[in-house]
Write a protein that holds these residues in place. Sequence first.
Motif, PDB file in Angstrom:
ATOM      1  N   THR A 124      48.253  45.832  38.568  1.00  0.00           N
ATOM      2  CA  THR A 124      47.384  44.953  37.775  1.00  0.00           C
ATOM      3  C   THR A 124      45.985  44.886  38.387  1.00  0.00           C
ATOM      4  O   THR A 124      44.974  44.969  37.671  1.00  0.00           O
ATOM      5  N   ILE A 125      45.923  44.742  39.704  1.00  0.00           N
ATOM      6  CA  ILE A 125      44.619  44.685  40.387  1.00  0.00           C
ATOM      7  C   ILE A 125      43.913  46.029  40.284  1.00  0.00           C
ATOM      8  O   ILE A 125      42.701  46.102  40.026  1.00  0.00           O
ATOM      9  N   ARG A 126      44.663  47.120  40.490  1.00  0.00           N
ATOM     10  CA  ARG A 126      44.054  48.455  40.408  1.00  0.00           C
ATOM     11  C   ARG A 126      43.448  48.685  39.030  1.00  0.00           C
ATOM     12  O   ARG A 126      42.338  49.211  38.899  1.00  0.00           O
ATOM     13  N   ARG A 127      44.148  48.270  37.985  1.00  0.00           N
ATOM     14  CA  ARG A 127      43.664  48.444  36.625  1.00  0.00           C
ATOM     15  C   ARG A 127      42.362  47.674  36.399  1.00  0.00           C
ATOM     16  O   ARG A 127      41.427  48.173  35.763  1.00  0.00           O
ATOM     17  N   PRO A 157      29.889  49.842  40.133  1.00  0.00           N
ATOM     18  CA  PRO A 157      30.531  50.610  41.203  1.00  0.00           C
ATOM     19  C   PRO A 157      31.383  49.700  42.085  1.00  0.00           C
ATOM     20  O   PRO A 157      31.080  48.519  42.268  1.00  0.00           O
ATOM     21  N   VAL A 158      32.463  50.267  42.629  1.00  0.00           N
ATOM     22  CA  VAL A 158      33.363  49.527  43.503  1.00  0.00           C
ATOM     23  C   VAL A 158      33.482  50.267  44.830  1.00  0.00           C
ATOM     24  O   VAL A 158      33.829  51.453  44.853  1.00  0.00           O
ATOM     25  N   ILE A 159      33.194  49.574  45.919  1.00  0.00           N
ATOM     26  CA  ILE A 159      33.355  50.133  47.262  1.00  0.00           C
ATOM     27  C   ILE A 159      34.419  49.315  47.973  1.00  0.00           C
ATOM     28  O   ILE A 159      34.287  48.093  48.117  1.00  0.00           O
ATOM     29  N   ALA A 160      35.501  49.975  48.396  1.00  0.00           N
ATOM     30  CA  ALA A 160      36.565  49.287  49.123  1.00  0.00           C
ATOM     31  C   ALA A 160      36.282  49.337  50.614  1.00  0.00           C
ATOM     32  O   ALA A 160      35.947  50.393  51.156  1.00  0.00           O
ATOM     33  N   THR A 161      36.403  48.195  51.281  1.00  0.00           N
ATOM     34  CA  THR A 161      36.280  48.126  52.730  1.00  0.00           C
ATOM     35  C   THR A 161      37.572  47.543  53.285  1.00  0.00           C
ATOM     36  O   THR A 161      37.992  46.447  52.898  1.00  0.00           O
ATOM     37  N   MET A 162      38.220  48.286  54.182  1.00  0.00           N
ATOM     38  CA  MET A 162      39.525  47.898  54.705  1.00  0.00           C
ATOM     39  C   MET A 162      39.375  47.124  56.002  1.00  0.00           C
ATOM     40  O   MET A 162      38.620  47.518  56.886  1.00  0.00           O
ATOM     41  N   ALA A 209      43.223  50.033  46.750  1.00  0.00           N
ATOM     42  CA  ALA A 209      41.982  50.668  47.217  1.00  0.00           C
ATOM     43  C   ALA A 209      41.686  51.946  46.449  1.00  0.00           C
ATOM     44  O   ALA A 209      40.529  52.383  46.373  1.00  0.00           O
ATOM     45  N   LEU A 210      42.713  52.553  45.870  1.00  0.00           N
ATOM     46  CA  LEU A 210      42.551  53.844  45.195  1.00  0.00           C
ATOM     47  C   LEU A 210      41.634  53.773  43.982  1.00  0.00           C
ATOM     48  O   LEU A 210      41.133  54.795  43.523  1.00  0.00           O
ATOM     49  N   ALA A 211      41.392  52.565  43.470  1.00  0.00           N
ATOM     50  CA  ALA A 211      40.534  52.426  42.289  1.00  0.00           C
ATOM     51  C   ALA A 211      39.055  52.437  42.642  1.00  0.00           C
ATOM     52  O   ALA A 211      38.209  52.478  41.744  1.00  0.00           O
ATOM     53  N   ALA A 212      38.722  52.433  43.921  1.00  0.00           N
ATOM     54  CA  ALA A 212      37.322  52.331  44.337  1.00  0.00           C
ATOM     55  C   ALA A 212      36.614  53.677  44.235  1.00  0.00           C
ATOM     56  O   ALA A 212      37.242  54.746  44.308  1.00  0.00           O
ATOM     57  N   SER A 245      50.856  60.060  42.204  1.00  0.00           N
ATOM     58  CA  SER A 245      49.898  60.575  41.218  1.00  0.00           C
ATOM     59  C   SER A 245      48.567  59.846  41.334  1.00  0.00           C
ATOM     60  O   SER A 245      47.497  60.463  41.203  1.00  0.00           O
ATOM     61  N   HIS A 246      48.610  58.527  41.607  1.00  0.00           N
ATOM     62  CA  HIS A 246      47.367  57.777  41.831  1.00  0.00           C
ATOM     63  C   HIS A 246      46.621  58.320  43.051  1.00  0.00           C
ATOM     64  O   HIS A 246      45.403  58.475  43.031  1.00  0.00           O
ATOM     65  N   VAL A 247      47.367  58.604  44.116  1.00  0.00           N
ATOM     66  CA  VAL A 247      46.750  59.131  45.343  1.00  0.00           C
ATOM     67  C   VAL A 247      46.105  60.482  45.074  1.00  0.00           C
ATOM     68  O   VAL A 247      44.958  60.732  45.444  1.00  0.00           O
ATOM     69  N   ALA A 248      46.860  61.370  44.424  1.00  0.00           N
ATOM     70  CA  ALA A 248      46.350  62.714  44.168  1.00  0.00           C
ATOM     71  C   ALA A 248      45.100  62.676  43.286  1.00  0.00           C
ATOM     72  O   ALA A 248      44.110  63.367  43.565  1.00  0.00           O
ATOM     73  N   GLU A 249      45.143  61.857  42.241  1.00  0.00           N
ATOM     74  CA  GLU A 249      44.003  61.786  41.324  1.00  0.00           C
ATOM     75  C   GLU A 249      42.783  61.146  41.987  1.00  0.00           C
ATOM     76  O   GLU A 249      41.671  61.674  41.902  1.00  0.00           O
ATOM     77  N   ALA A 250      42.986  60.021  42.667  1.00  0.00           N
ATOM     78  CA  ALA A 250      41.854  59.292  43.242  1.00  0.00           C
ATOM     79  C   ALA A 250      41.227  60.018  44.420  1.00  0.00           C
ATOM     80  O   ALA A 250      40.010  59.983  44.609  1.00  0.00           O
ATOM     81  N   ARG A 251      42.063  60.689  45.221  1.00  0.00           N
ATOM     82  CA  ARG A 251      41.563  61.323  46.432  1.00  0.00           C
ATOM     83  C   ARG A 251      41.326  62.816  46.260  1.00  0.00           C
ATOM     84  O   ARG A 251      41.024  63.515  47.229  1.00  0.00           O
TER      85      ARG A 251
END
Length: 583
Positions: free
Chosen positions: A353-356, A367-372, A384-387, A460-466
């Motif tokens: 839900t958050i990723r969406r 733009p979205v920048i994720a900081t861990m 974080a993959l949505a950033a 699939s999210h990892v492969a697509e986002a990264r």
Amino acid sequence: MLRFFVRLFALIGFLVVAAVVTGVVLAVRHEPSLPETVVLELDLRDPLAEGSVDRLGSFLGHETTFQEVLDALERGRTDPRVKGMLARFGGDGASFAQVQELRAAVERFRASGRFAIAFAESYGDTGAGNRSYLLASAFDEVWMQPLGLLGLTGLSAQIPFARGALDKLDIQPQVLQREEYKSLADSVMRTDFTPAHREMMESLLGDLTNQIVDGVAVSRRLPSAAVKAAMDRAPLIDREAVDAKLVDRLGYADEAREEALRRAGAAPGADTMEAADYLDIAGPPNRSGPTIALIHATGTITGGDSGKPGLGEVTAGSETIVSAIEDAVDDPDVKAILFRIDSGGGSVTASETIRRALVKARQSGKPVIATMGGTAASGGYWIALAADRIVASPATVTGSIGVVAGKMSVAGLSERLGVHWGVLDTAPNAGLWSPFRPFGPAGEERLNAIIDSSYSTFLSHVAEARHLTPEQARDAAKGRVWTGTQAKTLGLIDELGGVDTALTLAKQAAKLAPDAPVTVTGYPRPKPLIREILDLASGKGDLVEAVAVLAGLRPALAELAPLVKAARSGAVEARMPPLGLER
């Protein structure tokens, strides 16, 4: 009815006291100003909260936040009235990632020509002081009280394996996970490390230890071998720490404060100033120009609102976070979103839900920048993959790309206690999540199908986002936990750094110059104080942790509670396993 009147009178009493205090403050308060010579004092002995602290809780004592310390150092290094700082240390309160970000902030502060003095009665005392001393070593002068101990002892991981206890209680854990490094279920399914689990932990501890040794060596201008030799001998008593060139001076807190004021050239009778007081008057940095929204996802990811239920476990509620994202998207002044994550994961559906919501924010042109922070693993990595870009500190714990689901069957314990359950089902899996019977063949088939679907989606999210092939995504996954440095090599993150690095990337994404002034605004906006008071009176507010008296039990509860919760609920979880790093 009695409960209502208790709350009503508590509310009336609170409002009366608040009104009196406010009136007194307004009556005596004049427009504050800063002295010409300021020495900042930072209290780094306790954990630094990620995100904001509710104002109602602040009536019970100020809780220093991580962002507050960063802001004080950033604002202070450009303020001609600020001459230096004095910081108090104790045990390992801050996370490794927070320590690394603060070290960079201290180095920028010192590079501006200001001094920095670190003081501790002991760095760790009878516990570990690895993180506190790693941060203190970035100061230009390190003090320790006579008879103090320097606890640069290296890292230890202690992970509970409860299978033996569950067997004695006739409780059958039935928890499945994907894949071999996803070791969350091991704590209830096994009695010791699997080879994969041990390999992962040794790699993680080894990388973090090297980061500590190298960081101290650079800051103290010592060979890494000398720091490692001191670590192998630690804890060091006072003179040993001085002889090892890890501590500059032995002295007491009042002497360290006097030295800081002397170096600042302060007038007689002057005193240091706490970071919160300084920021109240001087104002924070990043308060002019286009707006960058700062949104936190801190704690276990759940549905509903963010908060502190149960034993005070902080939760990152999907409804709260999504609402904050949508508010930032709707605000025309917001040019980009900084998304700060400090979470070991949680609910798969809440994470999605958050990723969406973040995907939609990007589609809207924000733009979205994720900081861990200290941890952004499993469900924390999922969001974080949505950033557009992902930033992590070298010591950030991340990855853990995998899922887990199952339950605890207490059928055996129930029978032992003489409680027999009659069962009536209308379908083969009607009692699938019941804790009073184990999974049957049909239930196991459904559980495996659910886990496989969630894990496949994660990959699939990892492969697509990264921008990885499915094979590369799976090689980086398998439930394995990585440090930020390792994740960078694998392509799971983009940059090593902290909030400062992420802010620069946010400006770049918003087509602003790197040195352009911006206003960093937290979302969701703080509640009005009266709303927090009404929430407290209605039972909705965050109450003080009365269960803190059970402090001796909390380390074990903190490790095992997520496992029991996940197993009893049957929910599919993307949650990081316990690492058991010594505090």
